[in-house]
Design a protein around this motif. Structure first.
Motif, PDB file in Angstrom:
ATOM      1  N   GLY A 102       9.258 -25.656 -11.732  1.00  0.00           N
ATOM      2  CA  GLY A 102       9.591 -25.050 -13.015  1.00  0.00           C
ATOM      3  C   GLY A 102       8.443 -24.953 -13.991  1.00  0.00           C
ATOM      4  N   LYS A 103       7.235 -25.181 -13.527  1.00  0.00           N
ATOM      5  CA  LYS A 103       6.058 -25.208 -14.410  1.00  0.00           C
ATOM      6  C   LYS A 103       5.987 -24.038 -15.406  1.00  0.00           C
ATOM      7  N   PRO A 104       6.270 -22.799 -14.994  1.00  0.00           N
ATOM      8  CA  PRO A 104       6.044 -21.699 -15.946  1.00  0.00           C
ATOM      9  C   PRO A 104       7.118 -21.544 -17.028  1.00  0.00           C
TER      10      PRO A 104
ATOM     11  N   GLU B 245       2.280  -8.382 -11.436  1.00  0.00           N
ATOM     12  CA  GLU B 245       3.658  -7.881 -11.376  1.00  0.00           C
ATOM     13  C   GLU B 245       4.578  -8.703 -12.285  1.00  0.00           C
ATOM     14  N   ASP B 246       4.001  -9.646 -13.026  1.00  0.00           N
ATOM     15  CA  ASP B 246       4.819 -10.483 -13.916  1.00  0.00           C
ATOM     16  C   ASP B 246       4.773  -9.894 -15.327  1.00  0.00           C
ATOM     17  N   HIS B 247       5.811  -9.137 -15.670  1.00  0.00           N
ATOM     18  CA  HIS B 247       5.781  -8.331 -16.897  1.00  0.00           C
ATOM     19  C   HIS B 247       6.635  -8.890 -18.024  1.00  0.00           C
TER      20      HIS B 247
ATOM     21  N   GLY C 280      12.296 -15.007 -13.562  1.00  0.00           N
ATOM     22  CA  GLY C 280      11.237 -14.304 -12.837  1.00  0.00           C
ATOM     23  C   GLY C 280      10.262 -13.640 -13.778  1.00  0.00           C
ATOM     24  N   GLY C 281       9.162 -13.190 -13.174  1.00  0.00           N
ATOM     25  CA  GLY C 281       8.200 -12.385 -13.924  1.00  0.00           C
ATOM     26  C   GLY C 281       7.455 -13.104 -15.025  1.00  0.00           C
ATOM     27  N   ILE C 282       7.380 -14.451 -14.962  1.00  0.00           N
ATOM     28  CA  ILE C 282       6.639 -15.132 -16.046  1.00  0.00           C
ATOM     29  C   ILE C 282       5.404 -15.869 -15.531  1.00  0.00           C
ATOM     30  N   SER C 283       5.067 -15.637 -14.265  1.00  0.00           N
ATOM     31  CA  SER C 283       3.873 -16.289 -13.752  1.00  0.00           C
ATOM     32  C   SER C 283       2.647 -15.438 -14.100  1.00  0.00           C
ATOM     33  N   VAL C 284       1.584 -15.609 -13.325  1.00  0.00           N
ATOM     34  CA  VAL C 284       0.301 -15.030 -13.741  1.00  0.00           C
ATOM     35  C   VAL C 284      -0.063 -13.738 -13.011  1.00  0.00           C
TER      36      VAL C 284
ATOM     37  N   TRP D 170      18.671 -11.614  -1.583  1.00  0.00           N
ATOM     38  CA  TRP D 170      19.898 -11.666  -2.371  1.00  0.00           C
ATOM     39  C   TRP D 170      19.657 -12.450  -3.655  1.00  0.00           C
ATOM     40  N   ASP D 171      20.282 -11.970  -4.691  1.00  0.00           N
ATOM     41  CA  ASP D 171      20.112 -12.551  -6.033  1.00  0.00           C
ATOM     42  C   ASP D 171      20.873 -13.876  -6.136  1.00  0.00           C
ATOM     43  N   VAL D 172      20.130 -14.943  -6.259  1.00  0.00           N
ATOM     44  CA  VAL D 172      20.741 -16.265  -6.449  1.00  0.00           C
ATOM     45  C   VAL D 172      20.896 -16.559  -7.943  1.00  0.00           C
ATOM     46  N   ASN D 173      19.936 -16.096  -8.724  1.00  0.00           N
ATOM     47  CA  ASN D 173      19.888 -16.559 -10.121  1.00  0.00           C
ATOM     48  C   ASN D 173      21.040 -16.047 -10.988  1.00  0.00           C
TER      49      ASN D 173
ATOM     50  N   PRO E   8      11.600 -19.580 -14.439  1.00  0.00           N
ATOM     51  CA  PRO E   8      10.893 -19.051 -13.276  1.00  0.00           C
ATOM     52  C   PRO E   8      11.862 -18.355 -12.324  1.00  0.00           C
ATOM     53  N   GLY E   9      11.312 -17.504 -11.453  1.00  0.00           N
ATOM     54  CA  GLY E   9      12.157 -16.776 -10.516  1.00  0.00           C
ATOM     55  C   GLY E   9      12.684 -17.622  -9.380  1.00  0.00           C
ATOM     56  N   ASN E  10      11.884 -18.566  -8.907  1.00  0.00           N
ATOM     57  CA  ASN E  10      12.351 -19.403  -7.794  1.00  0.00           C
ATOM     58  C   ASN E  10      13.679 -20.046  -8.172  1.00  0.00           C
ATOM     59  N   PRO E  11      14.706 -19.917  -7.334  1.00  0.00           N
ATOM     60  CA  PRO E  11      16.045 -20.353  -7.757  1.00  0.00           C
ATOM     61  C   PRO E  11      16.167 -21.839  -8.097  1.00  0.00           C
TER      62      PRO E  11
ATOM     63  N   ASP F 224      11.781  -6.703  -8.396  1.00  0.00           N
ATOM     64  CA  ASP F 224      12.066  -5.507  -7.585  1.00  0.00           C
ATOM     65  C   ASP F 224      12.736  -5.854  -6.271  1.00  0.00           C
ATOM     66  N   GLU F 225      12.463  -7.059  -5.780  1.00  0.00           N
ATOM     67  CA  GLU F 225      12.976  -7.436  -4.466  1.00  0.00           C
ATOM     68  C   GLU F 225      14.424  -7.932  -4.512  1.00  0.00           C
ATOM     69  N   VAL F 226      14.945  -8.126  -5.707  1.00  0.00           N
ATOM     70  CA  VAL F 226      16.245  -8.800  -5.860  1.00  0.00           C
ATOM     71  C   VAL F 226      17.403  -7.809  -5.734  1.00  0.00           C
TER      72      VAL F 226
HETATM   73  N1  LIG Z   1      -1.432 -17.727  -8.812  1.00  0.00           N
HETATM   74  C1  LIG Z   1      -0.336 -18.373  -9.184  1.00  0.00           C
HETATM   75  N2  LIG Z   1       0.834 -18.006  -8.649  1.00  0.00           N
HETATM   76  C2  LIG Z   1       1.936 -18.657  -8.993  1.00  0.00           C
HETATM   77  C3  LIG Z   1       1.874 -19.716  -9.925  1.00  0.00           C
HETATM   78  C4  LIG Z   1       0.646 -20.053 -10.496  1.00  0.00           C
HETATM   79  O1  LIG Z   1       0.515 -20.977 -11.322  1.00  0.00           O
HETATM   80  N3  LIG Z   1      -0.441 -19.343 -10.098  1.00  0.00           N
HETATM   81  N4  LIG Z   1       3.013 -20.378 -10.214  1.00  0.00           N
HETATM   82  C5  LIG Z   1       3.998 -20.424  -9.179  1.00  0.00           C
HETATM   83  C6  LIG Z   1       5.184 -21.034  -9.679  1.00  0.00           C
HETATM   84  S1  LIG Z   1       5.096 -22.670 -10.007  1.00  0.00           S
HETATM   85  C7  LIG Z   1       6.342 -20.377  -9.811  1.00  0.00           C
HETATM   86  S2  LIG Z   1       7.772 -21.237 -10.195  1.00  0.00           S
HETATM   87  C8  LIG Z   1       6.458 -18.956  -9.612  1.00  0.00           C
HETATM   88  C9  LIG Z   1       7.164 -18.372 -10.827  1.00  0.00           C
HETATM   89  O2  LIG Z   1       6.972 -17.052 -10.813  1.00  0.00           O
HETATM   90  P1  LIG Z   1       7.832 -16.045 -11.637  1.00  0.00           P
HETATM   91  O3  LIG Z   1       8.652 -16.719 -12.666  1.00  0.00           O
HETATM   92  O4  LIG Z   1       6.938 -15.002 -12.100  1.00  0.00           O
HETATM   93  O5  LIG Z   1       8.871 -15.540 -10.577  1.00  0.00           O
HETATM   94  P2  LIG Z   1       8.732 -14.390  -9.522  1.00  0.00           P
HETATM   95  O6  LIG Z   1       7.342 -14.271  -9.073  1.00  0.00           O
HETATM   96  O7  LIG Z   1       9.411 -13.210 -10.077  1.00  0.00           O
HETATM   97  O8  LIG Z   1       9.621 -15.006  -8.363  1.00  0.00           O
HETATM   98  C10 LIG Z   1       9.270 -16.194  -7.738  1.00  0.00           C
HETATM   99  C11 LIG Z   1      10.030 -16.321  -6.432  1.00  0.00           C
HETATM  100  O9  LIG Z   1      11.411 -16.373  -6.671  1.00  0.00           O
HETATM  101  C12 LIG Z   1      12.099 -15.351  -5.996  1.00  0.00           C
HETATM  102  N5  LIG Z   1      13.190 -14.882  -6.866  1.00  0.00           N
HETATM  103  C13 LIG Z   1      13.025 -14.253  -8.035  1.00  0.00           C
HETATM  104  N6  LIG Z   1      14.231 -13.952  -8.567  1.00  0.00           N
HETATM  105  C14 LIG Z   1      15.149 -14.371  -7.703  1.00  0.00           C
HETATM  106  C15 LIG Z   1      16.567 -14.319  -7.689  1.00  0.00           C
HETATM  107  N7  LIG Z   1      17.255 -13.775  -8.701  1.00  0.00           N
HETATM  108  N8  LIG Z   1      17.220 -14.855  -6.653  1.00  0.00           N
HETATM  109  C16 LIG Z   1      16.539 -15.406  -5.624  1.00  0.00           C
HETATM  110  N9  LIG Z   1      15.188 -15.499  -5.582  1.00  0.00           N
HETATM  111  C17 LIG Z   1      14.497 -14.978  -6.601  1.00  0.00           C
HETATM  112  C18 LIG Z   1      11.062 -14.295  -5.773  1.00  0.00           C
HETATM  113  O10 LIG Z   1      11.389 -13.438  -4.724  1.00  0.00           O
HETATM  114  C19 LIG Z   1       9.845 -15.138  -5.520  1.00  0.00           C
HETATM  115  O11 LIG Z   1       9.820 -15.588  -4.205  1.00  0.00           O
HETATM  116  O12 LIG Z   1       5.190 -18.368  -9.483  1.00  0.00           O
HETATM  117  C20 LIG Z   1       4.326 -19.071  -8.588  1.00  0.00           C
HETATM  118  N10 LIG Z   1       3.134 -18.290  -8.440  1.00  0.00           N
END
Ligand SMILES: Nc1nc2c(c(=O)[nH]1)N[C@H]1C(S)=C(S)[C@@H](COP(=O)(O)OP(=O)(O)OC[C@H]3O[C@@H](n4cnc5c(N)ncnc54)[C@H](O)[C@@H]3O)O[C@H]1N2
Ligand code: MOO
Length: 426
Positions: free
Chosen positions: A300-302, A276-278, A269-273, A220-223, A317-320, A205-207
Motif C-alpha cells: 500500500g505504499k503509494p 500510465e498512472d494518470h 490504481g493509477g497512482i504509482s510512478v 476481472w475487477d476486484v476493487n 493503489p490498484g493492487n487489490p 485499461d486492463e480492468v
Molecule cells: N517503478 C515503480 N513501480 C511501481 C512502484 C514503484 O514504487 N516504482 N510501486 C508499486 C506499488 S508498491 C504498487 S502498490 C503499485 C501501485 O500502482 P497503481 O496504484 O498505479 O496501480 P496500477 O498500476 O493501476 O495497478 C497495480 C496492479 O493492480 C492491478 N489492478 C488494478 N486495478 C485492479 C482492480 N480493480 N482489480 C484487480 N486488479 C487491479 C493492476 O492490473 C496491476 O497489476 O505500483 C507498483 N509499481
C-alpha cells in the motif's frame, strides 16, 4: 545478528528506497487524516427503526426510569415478607392474578399472595416474588417452607436507567446494542449525521467487470465489488461508482464530476510512478491538493490523501490487497472522522506470532493474519503467510485482521508480540 541480506524479496518487490518521495509513517498519516477530516455539517432526524448504522449527533437521554415500575422477574407469587412470622412453613391465600401488561389496584395484606407473571407490576403490600417452583399450591392456597428475602425477584423501577440519564453520547454508531438502549430509553426519534456521500472510481485499461467477458491481458475487477462491500452501511451513500480508463482527460472529467457530488472520492490504481498512472496528474489538473502521498507500509505504499475542490480524495493503489489493506487502515479512519464517529481510527491489540518471521526491514508490514487460539500464557496467537503479496486475494477470506510488523524488525522469533488490527466494516 542481522539476516536481511540473505532474504530474497518474496512479496510485491517494492522495497526500494525512493529519496525523491519520502514516506511518512502510519501514525503520521492517521494524524493528518484526523486533522483534515472534520465531520460533514448537516444532521437529520431519523426514526429508531431506520437508525441502524447511523452516527448520533446528540446524546440520547432516558425519557423515564427503566424499568418504569417495579415488576416481577419470575413467574410465581407476590407476597409481603413481614407477614411471615415464626419459622414456617406458611400457608398463604391467593387473592389475585396479575399478568404482564395489566395495571391492577390489588393490595397484598397479611398472609395473602398474588399469582404473578414475569414483567407484571408488583402489587402494593408485596415485597418479594417467590418462584412457582418453590411453593406447593393447593387450590387457592400456597405452602411455603423457606422464608424469602425482601426484594427477591423484583426488578426495581430505575434500576436499569434513571430518568434523564445519558444512555449514549453523541458520536456513537448505532448498532444493535445501542439501538436496544435507545428503545429502552424511549428514544423513538434520533438526531443523526446525514449520510456520507462517497464516489468510487476504479481505474485501469486492463480492468473488466468481475465474471464478464475479458481478453488476454485483461483482468476481472476486484476493487469495485470489494470496496462497495466495504462501504455498504447505512451511514454511507455511494453516489457514483464508475470505471476509469488510463487517460488523463477522461479522468479529469470523471473526477471533476464526482468531486462535485461527493464528500469523499475514492480511486484505485493509477497512482504509482509510471507514465500510465494518470490519477494524480488528473487531480492536479483540477487544482486539487495532496496532503500526503506515500506511506512507509507494505503493501500500500503509494496510498494518497488529498482534496479535489471541497471533496476529500483517497487514492488507493490498484493492487487489490494493497487497496483492501489501505482502505482498512486509512479509509476506515477517514470515514469515521467525516461521519463524526467518536471511536476514531480502528484500534489495535497485541497478539503473538505463531512462527518465526524473517523479513526485509524498511517499511511497516501489514500482513493479513488468522487468529488461532491462545498460547499457555493466555496470549492470542496469529498465523500468517510467509510474505505479503499485494495482488493475491485468494487467502484473504481466511484472515481475521492485519498484523503490524515493525519497520525496523528483520527477524521476529515465534511468540513475538506484535500489533493486530481486526478487519472491520468502514
Ligand atoms: N517503478 C515503480 N513501480 C511501481 C512502484 C514503484 O514504487 N516504482 N510501486 C508499486 C506499488 S508498491 C504498487 S502498490 C503499485 C501501485 O500502482 P497503481 O496504484 O498505479 O496501480 P496500477 O498500476 O493501476 O495497478 C497495480 C496492479 O493492480 C492491478 N489492478 C488494478 N486495478 C485492479 C482492480 N480493480 N482489480 C484487480 N486488479 C487491479 C493492476 O492490473 C496491476 O497489476 O505500483 C507498483 N509499481
Ligand atoms: O505493491 Mo504495493 O506497496 O504492495 O501496495
Amino acid at each position: 545478528m542481522t539476516i536481511h541480506q540473505a532474504i530474497a524479496s518474496p512479496g510485491c518487490g517494492c522495497d526500494r528506497r525512493d529519496m525523491l518521495h519520502p514516506l511518512i509513517s502510519i501514525d503520521e498519516a492517521l494524524t493528518l487524516i484526523a486533522a483534515d477530516a472534520t465531520p460533514v455539517g448537516r444532521t437529520e432526524a431519523t426514526s429508531l427503526d431506520s437508525a441502524f448504522g447511523r452516527i448520533l449527533t446528540q446524546p440520547v437521554r432516558s425519557r423515564s426510569m427503566a424499568p418504569s415500575f417495579d415488576n416481577a422477574a419470575m413467574d410465581g407469587y407476590a407476597i409481603g415478607t413481614s407477614a411471615l412470622t415464626g419459622l414456617g412453613p406458611w400457608a398463604l391465600r391467593v387473592v389475585a392474578r396479575m399478568p404482564a401488561g395489566q395495571d391492577s389496584a390489588t393490595v397484598i395484606e397479611g398472609t395473602s399472595a398474588a399469582r404473578i407473571f414475569t414483567g407484571a407490576p408488583i402489587p402494593k403490600g408485596a415485597d418479594s416474588v417467590v418462584m412457582q417452583e418453590d411453593v406447593v399450591r393447593d387450590g387457592d392456597v400456597i405452602h411455603l417452607s423457606r422464608r424469602p428475602v425482601a426484594g427477591l425477584n423484583i426488578r426495581v423501577a430505575g434500576s436499569d436507567m434513571a430518568k434523564g440519564a445519558t444512555v449514549l453520547d453523541k458520536g456513537r454508531r448505532l448498532g444493535p446494542r445501542e439501538i436496544a438502549a435507545c428503545a429502552a430509553a424511549g428514544a423513538g426519534i434520533l438526531r443523526v449525521r446525514r449520510r456520507l456521500r462517497v464516489a468510487l472510481l476504479v481505474t485501469g485499461d486492463e480492468v473488466r467487470r468481475a465474471g464478464g467477458a475479458r481478453e488476454a491481458a485483461q483482468i476481472w475487477d476486484v476493487n469495485t465489488p470489494m470496496l462497495e462491500a466495504s462501504l455498504a452501511r447505512a451511514g454511507i451513500e455511494i453516489v457514483a461508482s464508475a470505471h476509469g480508463a488510463d487517460n488523463l482527460s477522461g479522468l479529469v472529467h470523471q473526477l471533476g464530476e464526482m468531486a462535485a457530488q461527493a464528500d469523499l472520492v475514492i480511486t484505485t490504481g493509477g497512482i504509482s510512478v509510471g507514465e500510465e498512472d494518470h490519477v494524480k496528474p488528473a487531480v492536479m489538473a483540477l487544482d486539487g491538493e495532496t496532503l500526503f502521498s506515500g506511506v512507509a507500509i507494505k503493501p500500500g505504499k503509494p496510498v494518497t490523501l488529498g482534496r479535489i475542490g471541497k471533496a476529500h480524495w483517497l487514492g488507493l493503489p490498484g493492487n487489490p490487497v494493497s487497496a483492501f489493506v489501505t482502505f482498512q487502515v486509512f479509509g476506515t479512519a477517514l470515514i469515521r472522522s467525516l461521519t463524526g464517529e467518536a471511536t476514531g481510527a480502528p484500534t489495535r491489540r497485541h497478539v503473538v506470532t505463531a512462527t518465526e518471521i524473517r523479513r526485509k526491514p524498511g517499511r511497516c508490514e501489514l500482513r493479513p493474519a488468522t487468529l488461532a487460539g491462545f498460547d499457555p500464557h493466555g496470549r492470542e496467537i496469529a498465523h500468517f503467510e510467509d510474505a505479503t503479496h499485494s495482488a493475491r486475494v485468494g487467502l484473504l477470506p481466511l484472515a481475521d485482521g492485519l498484523m503490524f510488523l515493525p519497520a525496523d524488525a528483520d527477524n521476529l522469533s515465534a511468540g513475538a508480540l506484535v500489533e493486530f488490527q481486526p478487519f472491520c466494516q468502514s
